[in-house]
Design a protein around this motif. Sequence first.
Motif, short mmCIF file in Angstrom:
data_model
loop_
_atom_site.label_atom_id
_atom_site.label_comp_id
_atom_site.label_asym_id
_atom_site.label_seq_id
_atom_site.Cartn_x
_atom_site.Cartn_y
_atom_site.Cartn_z
N TRP A 150 0.84 -1.21 0.00
CA TRP A 150 0.00 0.00 0.00
C TRP A 150 0.87 1.26 0.00
N ARG A 151 1.88 1.31 0.83
CA ARG A 151 2.73 2.49 0.90
C ARG A 151 3.52 2.71 -0.39
N ALA A 152 3.88 1.65 -1.06
CA ALA A 152 4.63 1.78 -2.31
C ALA A 152 3.75 2.28 -3.45
N LEU A 153 2.46 1.91 -3.42
CA LEU A 153 1.59 2.17 -4.56
C LEU A 153 0.58 3.29 -4.36
N ARG A 154 0.51 3.89 -3.19
CA ARG A 154 -0.54 4.89 -2.95
C ARG A 154 -0.26 6.23 -3.61
N GLY A 155 0.93 6.44 -4.12
CA GLY A 155 1.24 7.65 -4.88
C GLY A 155 1.76 8.81 -4.08
N LYS A 156 2.01 8.63 -2.79
CA LYS A 156 2.50 9.74 -1.98
C LYS A 156 4.02 9.83 -1.94
N ASP A 157 4.70 8.76 -2.33
CA ASP A 157 6.16 8.75 -2.32
C ASP A 157 6.66 8.57 -3.74
N SER A 158 7.14 9.66 -4.34
CA SER A 158 7.58 9.61 -5.73
C SER A 158 8.85 8.80 -5.93
N ALA A 159 9.48 8.38 -4.85
CA ALA A 159 10.68 7.56 -4.99
C ALA A 159 10.35 6.18 -5.54
N PHE A 160 9.09 5.74 -5.38
CA PHE A 160 8.66 4.46 -5.94
C PHE A 160 8.23 4.68 -7.39
N TRP A 161 8.87 4.00 -8.31
CA TRP A 161 8.55 4.14 -9.73
C TRP A 161 7.41 3.18 -10.06
N THR A 162 6.20 3.67 -9.95
CA THR A 162 5.04 2.83 -10.20
C THR A 162 4.18 3.42 -11.31
N ALA A 163 3.57 2.55 -12.08
CA ALA A 163 2.77 2.99 -13.22
C ALA A 163 1.33 3.26 -12.83
N ARG A 164 0.88 2.78 -11.69
CA ARG A 164 -0.52 2.95 -11.33
C ARG A 164 -0.70 2.90 -9.82
N ASN A 165 -1.74 3.56 -9.35
CA ASN A 165 -2.07 3.53 -7.93
C ASN A 165 -3.56 3.48 -7.68
N SER A 166 -4.34 3.19 -8.73
CA SER A 166 -5.80 3.21 -8.61
C SER A 166 -6.27 2.29 -7.49
#
Length: 814
Positions: A150-166
């Motif tokens: 959840w913390r990696a994908l929720r979109g609050k930490d730009s250090a995680f390179w994720t394509a989606r957080n829906s």
Amino acid sequence: MSHVGVPRGTVRKRRTLALLTTGVLTIPVLAGCSSGDEEAPRGVAQDIAPTARQAVADGSTVNWAIDALPATFNAFQADADSATTRVTEALLPTLFPMDKAGQPRLNPDYLESAKVIEREPKQVVLYKLNQQAVWSDGREIGAPDFVAQWRALRGKDSAFWTARNSGYERIEKIERGADDLQVRVTFSKPYGDWRSLFSPLYPKEITGSPETFNDGARTTLKNTAGPFVLRGVSKADGTVTLARNPRWWGDKAKLDTLIFRAVAPKDRTKALTDGTVDVADVDPSTADRITLARRDRGGNGQPLTHGPGADVLPAAALYSYAVAHGSDEKAAEAEQAARAKNRKAVLAYAAEQKALRDFAVRKSLEPAYTQLALNGESGPLADDRVRRAVARALDREELARTVLGPLGLPAKPLGSHLALAGQPGYADGSGALGEQNEKEARALLADAGWTRGGALQQPKDTKAGSEAEKKGGKEGEDGADADTGEEKKTTGGAEKEENAEKKDAEKTDKDAEKTDKDAEKDEGKADKASRDEEDSAASRDEGLYIVGEDDKPAAHAPAATGTSAVPALAPARHAAFQSAALLRQAAAVLGEDGAVAAQDKQPGGAAGAYAPAGTPAPAPAAAKGQLGKDGKALTLRFVLPSGPGSQSLRTVGDKIAAMLEKIGIGTEITKVPDESYFKDHIASGVYDLALYSWPASAYPATDGRPIYAKPEPATDGSLLVEQNYTRVGTDHIDQLFDRAAGELDEKAARDLMKQADARIWAAAGSIPLYQRPQLVAVDKKLANVGAFGFAAPRYQDIGFKNRQAAGSSADRKK
């Protein structure tokens, strides 16, 4: 089967942020716009040779063809692809995999239960984990893994390179429940698609820090929790090797080893015949060869009636023999070499056919659909009337029959953007747009100002633009010139004068049309049909351009300004058709597809065949009926992939071009390499029309929004287009998606999605055509594998049907 035409990584990337499109659409009332209240059609069953586990042998190895090695093993990164999905399904927890009907079903290997236990004041979901579920290092799967993801994908930490957080951004907190096997998830706002979350679930060792999330999971997965573990990756061999997981608590995997092997679609037939792979998606031509191989099994050594040389007539064979043994030594030598080459090809083909007898083709409908995309950002298609006219000109039933009919699959056109036939939320919403009707399509074009003879009119002083652009001030959008993108500046008085001139021009056009129609009635119908067919083909050929073949027809070259007209030598009409026929015959002899190269399709016929000096070039009859406006013909850029696995798309594209030609719309077909099709054309917006596919989803409110949401302007003035490559959307569609995503009542959410689908149909940016065929070549002794349809594979059940048949491909080859 090749996945050209499916955006890379879409299976995982569809759950992203808001996406884009242009223009607010004014449409009629859409209540009850489904084509009927009949029960939703049933989907096509999967074809996997289902076999009870006790009848499947333990041990052995299976080689499974994939298009390429996974770009990453992190399914939440932008470059995750179909290979990423295929591999991670066997290695990581999927809490709610799709079943045969395309619905999410609880996976008992990981969950005892999962349900909404509170709705007010906030939504709370309680997960009860399977007490035997452990990672491959022996640690229990638990709340810390849920929290880290959840913390990696929720979109609050730009250090995680994720394509989606829906969905993850809606979570307020995650807590341990009554014990370590319970996970309590509280949402800050309701989320109906909560079952889409935490699949796949990664261990906290990967999602716990940006370093391991961004880089650690790209090339390896050290800690997994599936029926298999990752044994190794070989870039040299192009393989990903999985081995049976000794800590797996569920049904023991039947296979010792599962190898995913990178094999390009064009090389699949060879890989099957030489024993390199046991399972491979194939195209219709390879599927046909397997069917023929099984049919010819009892041929008693008779020569094959297909393949190299099978279409040579007795007279041609006799002539070849005579030349090879004739007195002309040079001709005889050349003919003998050709005959030897043909004999070698015949023997090789026969050997391949013998090997293909060991395979079966398992077929169903893939959980994905092919659509015609209409780029509404600029040009004629920025006008919703032109888009609707294009859609109303299409015979979608014919297009579906073209692709699915020869395969023996149901050839019914798809009626929804957000569900496929057989899924609970499916309903035919195409009634919001209307059925095929060429007359009404022409009326829409006329209303938009495109008329016969419009291409011959002198351009007005004002910039040419679409009707949608003229309404730009009313809709809150800037008008733009169709060609240059310049802001359209027109005063109110000028607009009135232009409207008056347009009415006069349209009246003149209608009178001219009536006169033409009266005259045409007296012409011979048989002669006209023959002439129109020839001219129609010639007209479409003139609009063909293949990237890399720069001898584009001269008709498309801009005329020089400020100079007098230079007399041109015109190719003779009959010489042109004779030349084209000879080229087709030559291509057939060489084993090619018979298509004439773009540089051989010069307008009017073959180079070197000329009419007397001063004779005007004959204008094809189809071109005479092409519409225009302000001196510009209505011609659309149609981009198609050129690779061998995209033949069906090109066939459909040709049929669409012919259908549009009937209502006066010309097409300029551009064929581009498969690898650049999306990046350089679709995603970049360098097209008017294009064919590509989207995968199905059990969560349309989440996964569909990025594809159909209204685009947002960027600071530099461009549009932020993520997955809405048509650039067509409305605020109302966005609102319906948002309401459905927050609706916890499944029936109410489906009703909202049906309303959204009707609005998407009416916007006419995306026209669903048919569900894609799924053809899988499988060793006939393998069980529980093949064309899965909606359902996710159960990798632990795959194996050979009995011990006598068990063994790897290499073992059987030996």
